[in-house]
Scaffold this motif. Sequence first.
Motif, PDB file in Angstrom:
ATOM      1  N   LEU A  25       0.814  -1.222   0.000  1.00  0.00           N
ATOM      2  CA  LEU A  25       0.000   0.000   0.000  1.00  0.00           C
ATOM      3  C   LEU A  25       0.847   1.271   0.000  1.00  0.00           C
ATOM      4  CD1 LEU A  25      -2.644  -1.197   2.590  1.00  0.00           C
ATOM      5  CD2 LEU A  25      -3.035  -0.847   0.131  1.00  0.00           C
ATOM      6  N   ILE A  27       2.651   2.553   2.476  1.00  0.00           N
ATOM      7  CA  ILE A  27       2.500   3.289   3.723  1.00  0.00           C
ATOM      8  C   ILE A  27       3.396   2.609   4.760  1.00  0.00           C
ATOM      9  CG2 ILE A  27       0.138   4.077   3.250  1.00  0.00           C
ATOM     10  CD1 ILE A  27      -0.828   1.775   5.100  1.00  0.00           C
ATOM     11  N   TRP A  35      -4.514   2.606  11.885  1.00  0.00           N
ATOM     12  CA  TRP A  35      -5.854   2.406  11.305  1.00  0.00           C
ATOM     13  C   TRP A  35      -6.539   1.214  11.958  1.00  0.00           C
ATOM     14  CZ3 TRP A  35      -4.149   2.552   5.472  1.00  0.00           C
ATOM     15  CH2 TRP A  35      -3.803   3.862   5.120  1.00  0.00           C
ATOM     16  N   PRO A  42      -8.246   5.813   7.706  1.00  0.00           N
ATOM     17  CA  PRO A  42      -7.645   5.943   6.374  1.00  0.00           C
ATOM     18  C   PRO A  42      -8.471   6.868   5.483  1.00  0.00           C
ATOM     19  CG  PRO A  42      -8.767   3.834   6.590  1.00  0.00           C
ATOM     20  CD  PRO A  42      -8.825   4.493   7.932  1.00  0.00           C
ATOM     21  N   ASP A  46      -7.105   5.281   0.275  1.00  0.00           N
ATOM     22  CA  ASP A  46      -6.465   4.143   0.945  1.00  0.00           C
ATOM     23  C   ASP A  46      -7.461   2.997   1.152  1.00  0.00           C
ATOM     24  OD1 ASP A  46      -3.913   5.406   1.245  1.00  0.00           O
ATOM     25  OD2 ASP A  46      -4.768   6.592   2.885  1.00  0.00           O
ATOM     26  N   GLU A  49      -7.791   1.193  -2.138  1.00  0.00           N
ATOM     27  CA  GLU A  49      -6.622   0.350  -2.394  1.00  0.00           C
ATOM     28  C   GLU A  49      -6.644  -0.913  -1.553  1.00  0.00           C
ATOM     29  OE1 GLU A  49      -2.762   2.174  -2.453  1.00  0.00           O
ATOM     30  OE2 GLU A  49      -3.558   4.000  -3.372  1.00  0.00           O
TER      31      GLU A  49
END
Length: 67
Positions: A25, A27, A35, A42, A46, A49
């Motif tokens: 992702l 991140i 999260w 998010p 996000d 995704e």
Amino acid sequence: MKLGKNLSHYRHAAGFTQCEAANILNISRQCLSNWETDHREPRIGDIIEMCQLYNITINQLVYGKNI
């Protein structure tokens, strides 16, 4: 059910560790952890995704359908 619990559930169901999912992702693992523990939420991009990565719908992720 809270979003964080759903995020964790579907990540596990897809067979990813936090590190693996975070790398895909693009991140940090800490971001994903925040999260999943409901410390932060998010962005919609996000969420989209993650749905694609975990092969689920937004409704499943947000509302916990089929958990």
